[in-house]
Design a protein around this motif. Structure first.
Motif, mmCIF file in Angstrom:
data_model
loop_
_atom_site.group_PDB
_atom_site.id
_atom_site.type_symbol
_atom_site.label_atom_id
_atom_site.label_comp_id
_atom_site.label_asym_id
_atom_site.label_seq_id
_atom_site.Cartn_x
_atom_site.Cartn_y
_atom_site.Cartn_z
ATOM 1 N N LEU A 24 0.832 -1.204 0.000
ATOM 2 C CA LEU A 24 0.000 0.000 0.000
ATOM 3 C C LEU A 24 0.867 1.255 0.000
ATOM 4 O O LEU A 24 0.612 2.197 -0.766
ATOM 5 C CB LEU A 24 -0.926 0.010 1.217
ATOM 6 C CG LEU A 24 -1.720 1.303 1.430
ATOM 7 C CD1 LEU A 24 -2.686 1.532 0.264
ATOM 8 C CD2 LEU A 24 -2.471 1.271 2.758
ATOM 9 N N ILE A 25 1.883 1.272 0.836
ATOM 10 C CA ILE A 25 2.778 2.439 0.907
ATOM 11 C C ILE A 25 3.433 2.700 -0.450
ATOM 12 O O ILE A 25 3.468 3.840 -0.940
ATOM 13 C CB ILE A 25 3.844 2.237 1.996
ATOM 14 C CG1 ILE A 25 3.202 2.248 3.390
ATOM 15 C CG2 ILE A 25 4.936 3.303 1.895
ATOM 16 C CD1 ILE A 25 4.136 1.836 4.502
ATOM 17 N N GLN A 26 3.940 1.647 -1.075
ATOM 18 C CA GLN A 26 4.622 1.829 -2.354
ATOM 19 C C GLN A 26 3.655 2.256 -3.459
ATOM 20 O O GLN A 26 4.029 3.027 -4.355
ATOM 21 C CB GLN A 26 5.364 0.551 -2.735
ATOM 22 C CG GLN A 26 6.557 0.263 -1.818
ATOM 23 C CD GLN A 26 7.336 -0.969 -2.210
ATOM 24 O OE1 GLN A 26 6.771 -1.947 -2.685
ATOM 25 N NE2 GLN A 26 8.651 -0.926 -2.001
ATOM 26 N N LYS A 27 2.416 1.802 -3.366
ATOM 27 C CA LYS A 27 1.400 2.246 -4.329
ATOM 28 C C LYS A 27 1.176 3.751 -4.209
ATOM 29 O O LYS A 27 1.110 4.472 -5.221
ATOM 30 C CB LYS A 27 0.092 1.498 -4.080
ATOM 31 C CG LYS A 27 -1.043 1.911 -5.006
ATOM 32 C CD LYS A 27 -2.314 1.143 -4.680
ATOM 33 C CE LYS A 27 -3.477 1.598 -5.577
ATOM 34 N NZ LYS A 27 -4.738 0.874 -5.242
ATOM 35 N N VAL A 28 1.082 4.241 -2.982
ATOM 36 C CA VAL A 28 0.904 5.677 -2.763
ATOM 37 C C VAL A 28 2.131 6.447 -3.245
ATOM 38 O O VAL A 28 2.003 7.504 -3.891
ATOM 39 C CB VAL A 28 0.628 5.964 -1.268
ATOM 40 C CG1 VAL A 28 0.656 7.465 -0.995
ATOM 41 C CG2 VAL A 28 -0.721 5.376 -0.852
ATOM 42 N N VAL A 38 7.083 9.524 -6.168
ATOM 43 C CA VAL A 38 8.208 9.331 -5.251
ATOM 44 C C VAL A 38 8.767 7.926 -5.457
ATOM 45 O O VAL A 38 7.998 6.960 -5.601
ATOM 46 C CB VAL A 38 7.767 9.515 -3.788
ATOM 47 C CG1 VAL A 38 8.950 9.315 -2.836
ATOM 48 C CG2 VAL A 38 7.161 10.900 -3.583
ATOM 49 N N ASP A 39 10.064 7.795 -5.452
ATOM 50 C CA ASP A 39 10.711 6.502 -5.673
ATOM 51 C C ASP A 39 10.258 5.497 -4.606
ATOM 52 O O ASP A 39 10.531 5.683 -3.413
ATOM 53 C CB ASP A 39 12.226 6.670 -5.607
ATOM 54 C CG ASP A 39 12.995 5.431 -6.057
ATOM 55 O OD1 ASP A 39 12.386 4.341 -6.100
ATOM 56 O OD2 ASP A 39 14.198 5.557 -6.338
ATOM 57 N N PRO A 40 9.565 4.426 -4.992
ATOM 58 C CA PRO A 40 9.079 3.450 -4.016
ATOM 59 C C PRO A 40 10.189 2.672 -3.330
ATOM 60 O O PRO A 40 9.962 2.030 -2.303
ATOM 61 C CB PRO A 40 8.177 2.523 -4.843
ATOM 62 C CG PRO A 40 8.704 2.648 -6.241
ATOM 63 C CD PRO A 40 9.168 4.064 -6.371
ATOM 64 N N ASP A 41 11.401 2.743 -3.877
ATOM 65 C CA ASP A 41 12.518 2.035 -3.253
ATOM 66 C C ASP A 41 12.975 2.701 -1.963
ATOM 67 O O ASP A 41 13.871 2.190 -1.281
ATOM 68 C CB ASP A 41 13.700 1.940 -4.221
ATOM 69 C CG ASP A 41 13.499 0.863 -5.266
ATOM 70 O OD1 ASP A 41 12.719 -0.076 -5.005
ATOM 71 O OD2 ASP A 41 14.107 0.965 -6.351
ATOM 72 N N MET A 42 12.376 3.827 -1.595
ATOM 73 C CA MET A 42 12.751 4.457 -0.320
ATOM 74 C C MET A 42 12.301 3.624 0.870
ATOM 75 O O MET A 42 12.736 3.859 1.995
ATOM 76 C CB MET A 42 12.166 5.856 -0.207
ATOM 77 C CG MET A 42 10.667 5.903 -0.040
ATOM 78 S SD MET A 42 10.097 7.359 0.883
ATOM 79 C CE MET A 42 10.715 7.035 2.518
#
Length: 420
Positions: free
Chosen positions: A160-164, A170-174
């Motif tokens: 869910l966080i990476q989808k947002v 924003v780079d989801p790899d954070m």
């Protein structure tokens, strides 16, 4: 590619993403957090279904069960905590100190992110949300190593966080969730050059494991062996309420009461002091003096004679011990011997006793006439917390935004060179 190599490649991606997080402005960070908070209700069915998969693998009598449990009310609370974090001032780019040197050099000390923060934790999936919100707000990327108990829950939350993040550009790899296998923890703890600091959250065994095996700097948090001392001057009604709240509000968390220390002059009041605990079926392990006083006044099936191992134990359940002391000095000595330096409390009306207790007890949070249940980042006005540090270097007590920052010196010159 081996699993080890694959994890290292992902860690490289997190490190790269961390440089992008630093570039985000406050408006973008707060917008991402608010969108995540709003998205939780829509994803509740998915998250709770994953959480049920985890719960089905755990005995409901296990003290960790309550830590693992998510429900709609807890998700709403998590969303509220994220909104609180979004509303807090940014901890970044604060000028801590500035001066102009005699040679004209201008020095400025500025708050900056730690970089990449590694969190190793056990069966508390809410930590995944808390860590992300605090790390994003403070400009940090994060690597998570959750326990296998919460594997399904954590995967659903990170997705869910990476989808947002993707939706916000924003780079989801954070944020990177490591595999739940133990081997992944060893890779994480030795990821020098990829992770800047490790923060273990959980049992004393987990903290000891991280400290022993990590080559990355560690900030110790979590383990709480908590005492409350009822002084000869203590108010009985106040004491009843505080002891009941500290022990039973959420017994599975680190600020819950483990050992009640009672001055011998008040031993006759002990049955009344602990009477409310029987409504929650709290099991008591009492020393001989306290045991004799409680016999016949507290349910027999819930009362046992304490052994040495019952002191210095973090119960994380509806169990506690009772120690009788002859003086404040003996109470202080007992706490000094067994405390994990988390939270300690005194119940007294004698101001001299309170002052001595507050001065001499070495803990991250020391209370007078209040429940230790308040040792919590949100309760301290910090928003959500990433953990409660029980050490003295860098941070102590509830760790929130400020504690996730370091600083750097900015030096501006006009051609100055240092004489030989």
């Amino acid at each position: 590619m081996t699993e080890h190599e694959a994890i290292v490649e992902r860690l490289k991606s997190v490190q790269k993403a961390s440089r992008g997080v630093v570039a985000l402005d406050t408006e973008s960070i707060n917008g991402t957090l608010l969108e995540l908070a709003d998205s939780i209700s829509g994803a509740a069915d998915t998250i709770l279904a994953a959480n049920r998969q985890d719960l089905e693998r755990m005995d409901s009598a296990d003290p960790r069960y309550d830590r693992l449990l998510l429900n709609e009310a807890r998700l709403e609370s998590i969303a509220s905590d994220i909104r609180n974090v979004a509303a807090l001032p940014s901890p970044l780019d604060h000028v801590l100190e500035e001066r102009t040197m005699p040679n004209g050099l201008e020095l400025k000390k500025l708050t900056v992110p730690l970089g990449v923060i590694g969190i190793i934790y056990e069966s508390r999936p809410n930590v995944t949300f808390d860590v992300f919100s605090l790390c994003l707000k403070s400009g940090n990327a994060t690597v998570l190593k959750g326990g296998s108990d919460a594997a399904f829950s954590n995967i659903a939350i990170v997705e869910l966080i990476q989808k947002v993040l993707r939706g916000r550009g924003v780079d989801p790899d954070m944020i990177y969730l490591l595999p739940s296998k133990r081997e992944a923890a060893n890779i994480m703890l030795n990821a020098v050059g990829f992770i800047d600091v490790i923060i273990p959250r959980g049992s004393q065994q987990l903290i000891d494991f991280a400290r022993k095996h990590s080559t990355v700097p560690v900030i110790e948090t979590g383990a709480g062996i908590v005492h409350t001392y009822f002084d000869r001057s203590g108010d009985l009604e106040m004491g009843k309420a505080i002891v009941f709240n500290a022990k039973t509000r959420r017994p599975s968390v680190c600020n819950a009461l483990d050992t009640l220390i009672v001055h011998r002059d008040r031993i006759d009041d002990l049955p009344v002091l602990v009477e409310p605990l029987e409504t929650k079926m709290v099991q008591i392990f009492a020393d001989e003096t306290a045991f004799d006083k409680l016999s016949g006044r507290y349910p027999e099936e819930l009362l046992g004679l304490a052994s040495p191992e019952h002191f210095g134990t973090e119960y994380l359940s509806l169990k506690m011990s009772i120690k009788t002391v002859e003086s404040l000095e003996e109470a202080l000595e007992h706490i000094a011997h067994y405390s994990s330096k988390h939270s300690e409390a005194v119940i007294a009306t004698d101001q001299a006793v309170i002052d001595l207790f507050m001065k001499h007890v070495d803990a991250a949070a020391v209370y007078a006439n209040a429940s230790t249940a308040f040792t919590d980042g949100a309760q301290f006005g910090l928003g959500a917390e990433i953990g409660i540090s029980t050490q003295k270097l860098h941070a102590r007590g509830p760790m929130a935004l400020r504690e996730l920052c370091s600083y750097k010196w900015l030096v501006t010159g006009n051609g100055q060179v240092r004489p030989a």
